[in-house]
Design an enzyme around this catalytic site. Structure first.
Site, PDB file in Angstrom:
ATOM      1  N   ASP A 147      -0.126   8.010   3.239  1.00  0.00           N
ATOM      2  CA  ASP A 147      -0.216   9.367   2.686  1.00  0.00           C
ATOM      3  C   ASP A 147      -1.160   9.395   1.481  1.00  0.00           C
ATOM      4  O   ASP A 147      -1.445  10.452   0.922  1.00  0.00           O
ATOM      5  CB  ASP A 147       1.163   9.954   2.356  1.00  0.00           C
ATOM      6  CG  ASP A 147       1.930   9.144   1.339  1.00  0.00           C
ATOM      7  OD1 ASP A 147       1.426   8.085   0.908  1.00  0.00           O
ATOM      8  OD2 ASP A 147       3.047   9.568   0.955  1.00  0.00           O
ATOM      9  N   SER A 148      -1.721   8.234   1.134  1.00  0.00           N
ATOM     10  CA  SER A 148      -2.811   8.185   0.141  1.00  0.00           C
ATOM     11  C   SER A 148      -3.990   9.022   0.618  1.00  0.00           C
ATOM     12  O   SER A 148      -4.865   9.374  -0.174  1.00  0.00           O
ATOM     13  CB  SER A 148      -3.258   6.733  -0.097  1.00  0.00           C
ATOM     14  OG  SER A 148      -3.586   6.106   1.123  1.00  0.00           O
TER      15      SER A 148
ATOM     16  N   ASP B 245       2.771   6.682   7.745  1.00  0.00           N
ATOM     17  CA  ASP B 245       3.531   6.894   6.510  1.00  0.00           C
ATOM     18  C   ASP B 245       4.291   8.217   6.612  1.00  0.00           C
ATOM     19  O   ASP B 245       3.681   9.257   6.883  1.00  0.00           O
ATOM     20  CB  ASP B 245       2.514   7.020   5.362  1.00  0.00           C
ATOM     21  CG  ASP B 245       2.939   6.301   4.118  1.00  0.00           C
ATOM     22  OD1 ASP B 245       4.075   5.803   4.064  1.00  0.00           O
ATOM     23  OD2 ASP B 245       2.110   6.246   3.179  1.00  0.00           O
TER      24      ASP B 245
ATOM     25  N   LYS C   9       6.636   4.297   8.064  1.00  0.00           N
ATOM     26  CA  LYS C   9       6.884   3.642   6.763  1.00  0.00           C
ATOM     27  C   LYS C   9       7.599   4.633   5.868  1.00  0.00           C
ATOM     28  O   LYS C   9       7.208   5.800   5.805  1.00  0.00           O
ATOM     29  CB  LYS C   9       5.572   3.185   6.121  1.00  0.00           C
ATOM     30  CG  LYS C   9       5.775   2.598   4.713  1.00  0.00           C
ATOM     31  CD  LYS C   9       4.552   1.839   4.213  1.00  0.00           C
ATOM     32  CE  LYS C   9       3.487   2.665   3.565  1.00  0.00           C
ATOM     33  NZ  LYS C   9       3.908   3.458   2.387  1.00  0.00           N
TER      34      LYS C   9
ATOM     35  N   GLU D 257       9.401   5.084   1.831  1.00  0.00           N
ATOM     36  CA  GLU D 257       9.510   4.526   0.478  1.00  0.00           C
ATOM     37  C   GLU D 257      10.974   4.502   0.031  1.00  0.00           C
ATOM     38  O   GLU D 257      11.692   5.479   0.228  1.00  0.00           O
ATOM     39  CB  GLU D 257       8.691   5.371  -0.514  1.00  0.00           C
ATOM     40  CG  GLU D 257       7.203   5.346  -0.233  1.00  0.00           C
ATOM     41  CD  GLU D 257       6.376   6.081  -1.304  1.00  0.00           C
ATOM     42  OE1 GLU D 257       6.931   6.519  -2.322  1.00  0.00           O
ATOM     43  OE2 GLU D 257       5.156   6.200  -1.075  1.00  0.00           O
TER      44      GLU D 257
ATOM     45  N   GLU E  96       4.715  -2.711  -3.795  1.00  0.00           N
ATOM     46  CA  GLU E  96       3.576  -2.178  -4.559  1.00  0.00           C
ATOM     47  C   GLU E  96       3.828  -2.263  -6.065  1.00  0.00           C
ATOM     48  O   GLU E  96       4.923  -1.955  -6.560  1.00  0.00           O
ATOM     49  CB  GLU E  96       3.331  -0.710  -4.158  1.00  0.00           C
ATOM     50  CG  GLU E  96       2.200  -0.069  -4.956  1.00  0.00           C
ATOM     51  CD  GLU E  96       1.708   1.245  -4.380  1.00  0.00           C
ATOM     52  OE1 GLU E  96       2.231   1.721  -3.359  1.00  0.00           O
ATOM     53  OE2 GLU E  96       0.756   1.807  -4.968  1.00  0.00           O
TER      54      GLU E  96
HETATM   55  O1  KIV Z   1      -0.268   5.627   1.241  1.00  0.00           O
HETATM   56  C1  KIV Z   1      -0.723   4.486   1.205  1.00  0.00           C
HETATM   57  O2  KIV Z   1      -1.920   4.233   1.405  1.00  0.00           O
HETATM   58  C2  KIV Z   1       0.199   3.412   0.890  1.00  0.00           C
HETATM   59  C3  KIV Z   1      -0.389   2.126   0.401  1.00  0.00           C
HETATM   60  C4  KIV Z   1      -0.694   2.271  -1.036  1.00  0.00           C
HETATM   61  C5  KIV Z   1       0.486   0.974   0.684  1.00  0.00           C
HETATM   62  O3  KIV Z   1       1.388   3.587   0.953  1.00  0.00           O
END
Ligand code: KIV
Length: 263
Positions: free
Chosen positions: A44-45, A83, A112, A114, A181
């Site tokens: 989600d970056s 994510d 994924k 968090e 992280e």
């Molecule tokens: O969103 C993302 O790119 C991530 C990485 C920083 C691991 O979660």
């Protein structure tokens, strides 16, 4: 062509070979990463480096599905992680409904999420319903507003113990691997040693089971800020600016197009 990683080959890598994970948000870049990387994370970056927002919070499930589809199309031979964005796994039912949507609408291999002990019940609910889960502990970008910034974790003994407890809870709940992280290197090393599943670091030192970087950071394309843990393997922004300036100059001087570019 490299062989696509599976849940079992990822698990077997622990202690045998460092795992290479990179983010991608589209088919073009994903296709370029596929041969060198074990796993592609549609992080989600993308809300920051692709959509230009200041954090990941406003990424939506539909956006993640759109980008995951693009990545899966471009890298058919890659293990792809989608994510789950902020607000899509606040309880077991929502997490399952939204993860099923990801699985039904994309070819992602896992999701994924968090969180540590607090999310173990949700991870268990997903894994017991055939959704493979990659955990994400330590610095949690989706908590940036509630924590008042990006804070490195593992600085106290208490934080170190709670990270180990988080990792064990996620493993126990059925996650097949996790990202760690923004954690002090010696603590991340202890976390990696305390579980049997691979722990993939970002800003967590060298002694974990693999590394992940955001592609636009490591290619030097994202200029807004550069975290300490990023290594820029190329100054992509300068390369791109230079090439586009050359193009613009050649259009203006009529050096481009030449005979070979003409029908
Ligand atoms: O969103 C993302 O790119 C991530 C990485 C920083 C691991 O979660």
């Amino acid at each position: 062509m490299t062989k696509k990683m599976t849940l079992s080959s990822i698990l077997k890598a622990k202690g045998n070979k460092p795992l290479v994970m990179i983010t991608a948000y589209d088919a073009l870049f994903a296709s370029l990463f596929e041969d060198s990387c074990d796993m592609i994370l549609v992080g989600d970056s993308l809300n920051m480096s692709f959509a230009g927002k200041s954090d990941t919070i406003s990424a939506t499930l539909d956006q993640m599905i759109y980008h995951t589809n693009a990545v899966c199309s471009g890298a058919k031979n890659s293990f792809v992680i989608c994510d789950m964005p902020f607000g899509t796994y606040t309880n077991k039912d929502a997490a399952l409904k939204n993860s099923i949507k990801v699985f039904q609408e994309t070819n992602a291999d896992c999701v994924k999420i968090e969180g540590g002990i607090d999310k173990a019940g949700i991870v268990k609910h997903l894994t017991s319903n055939a959704i493979a889960v990659c955990g994400h502990i330590g610095l949690l970008p989706q908590s940036v507003r509630s924590e008042g910034g990006y804070k490195v974790k593992g600085k106290t003994n208490q934080e170190a113990l709670s990270l180990i407890a988080d990792a064990r809870a996620i493993e126990e709940a059925g996650a097949f691997c996790m990202v760690i992280e923004g954690v002090k290197a010696e603590v991340a090393e202890e976390v990696a040693k305390s579980v049997d599943i691979p722990v993939i670091g970002i800003g967590a030192g060298a002694n974990v089971d693999g590394q992940v970087l955001v592609f636009s950071d490591m290619l030097g394309l994202f200029e807004a800020f550069t975290p300490k843990f990023v290594k820029k393997y190329i100054d992509g922004a300068s390369v791109v600016r230079g090439a586009v300036q050359n193009y613009a100059d050649e259009v203006q001087t009529k050096e481009f197009p030449q005979e070979i570019h003409t029908y």
